[in-house]
Design an enzyme around this catalytic site. Structure first.
Site: not given
Ligand SMILES: *Cc1c(COP(=O)(O)O)cnc(C)c1O
Length: 354
Positions: A100, A167, A191
């Protein structure tokens, strides 16, 4: 029967959230209308959006501290470019801790110079780099607090004057942190907060408006803030369900209460991984994630037996990501300690058989 859902995302949510969300689909607030057929400008939905935004700030301890909360679309992946679009004038630093982070770096490179301040690529991202230097004068430093795929988590954040962008897709609302150390936090809902379809962005207002480029309205945080996160039709179902999860968390006692449960779950599973010779952990011990535990079988020939056993026990979603292999058990907020107990029982049964 309800499965024990260890899926990495979209994730398990509290059963009562599923129930309330499904009721709202049929009849929202006894209005005779479904949540998904009413105007997003109606009083009922405006209240939902306001509640979701204020709960997010309240739970993070950021109310009245100069931050705005937004519920946007496009996933965390859209934030990879939106953060850079809004904040990157010259040069930004990125800590590369996995897939990511790499995707975030790729997007940001379109807007300015990107410096990788540290990387754990040399060991397939099984640890968090430490002791890296952060040069003065960066527009921001971008971190990924929890690496969903590799099962590592930043335990100690760097002290720096450089604005921090983080993030937190896979560990937001899971542990207590001083959230005021961050200038921008983003997290895809699916998540640890809600269904797919919305992304929470929490941004400190005074870091915006500093880049010289023009920003298209839909990608401009200031536009979304000025419209109370309703610049265009928001993803009403995802926002409503996220709001329900945040209410559930608040009623439980907030982040402090869930952190305690998350610690118990992680300890239970990691002690089994450490003590059971049939299994090997993937991530380095000091960096391993309380949300996503990655592990392998010491002997791959046991795969068929193990897979049959956990499926039989009603477990779902523990196959590892293709870039790591093995297994990954995701223990997000709504996964119960009891579910982790079921997995641990299956693992100890493997030891008895082995
Ligand atoms: C799943 C995830 C993403 C991507 O998320 P989307 O909503 O599918 O774009 C980005 N960063 C992390 C840490 C993730 O676990």
């Amino acid at each position: 029967m309800k499965k024990h859902n260890f899926s990495a995302g979209p994730c398990v949510l509290p059963q009562e959230v599923f129930l309330k969300a499904s009721e709202a689909i049929m009849d929202f607030n006894e209005s005779g209308l479904s949540l998904i057929e009413i105007s997003h400008r109606s009083k009922d939905f405006v209240e939902v959006m306001e509640k979701a935004r204020s709960l997010a700030l309240e739970l993070l301890g950021l109310e009245g501290k100069g931050y705005s909360a937004l519920f946007l679309q496009g996933g965390a992946s859209m934030q990879f470019l939106m953060t850079a679009y809004n904040l990157l004038e010259n040069k930004a630093g990125y800590l590369n801790t996995g897939t990511w982070s790499e995707k975030a770096i790729k997007e940001a490179k379109m807007f300015g110079d990107i410096m990788e301040v540290g990387s754990s690529k040399d060991e397939n991202f099984n640890y968090i780099p430490k002791g890296y230097a952060i040069p003065e004068g960066l527009d921001y430093l971008h971190l990924t607090s929890n690496n969903t795929i590799f099962g590592t988590q930043i335990k100690k954040f760097p002290k720096t004057n450089v604005p921090l962008v983080c993030d937190m897709s896979s560990d937001i609302f899971s542990r207590q942190l001083d959230f005021t150390q961050f200038d921008l936090i983003y997290a895809g809902a699916q998540k640890n907060m809600g269904p797919a379809g919305t992304t929470l962005v929490v941004v400190k207002d005074d870091i915006l408006g500093k880049v010289s480029r023009k920003i298209p309205s839909m990608l401009d945080y200031q536009v979304h803030i000025s419209k109370d996160s309703m610049f265009n039709t928001p993803p009403v179902f995802a926002v409503y369900t996220s709001m329900l999860t945040l209410e559930w968390l608040k009623d439980l006692g907030g982040i402090a209460a869930i952190e305690e449960i998350n610690e118990k779950k992680a300890q239970l599973l990691y002690s089994e991984i450490d003590l059971n010779p049939v299994f090997q952990g993937f991530a380095k011990k000091e960096d391993r994630s309380n949300m996503n535990a990655t592990f392998n079988l010491a002997d791959d020939r046991l795969k068929e037996t193990f897979d049959a056993l956990w499926k039989e026990a009603g477990i779902n979603g523990i196959n590892g990501h293709r870039s790591v292999g093995g297994y990954r058990a995701s223990m997000y907020n709504a996964l119960s300690l009891e579910s982790v107990g079921v997995l641990v029982d299956v693992m100890s049964e493997m030891e008895r058989k082995g």
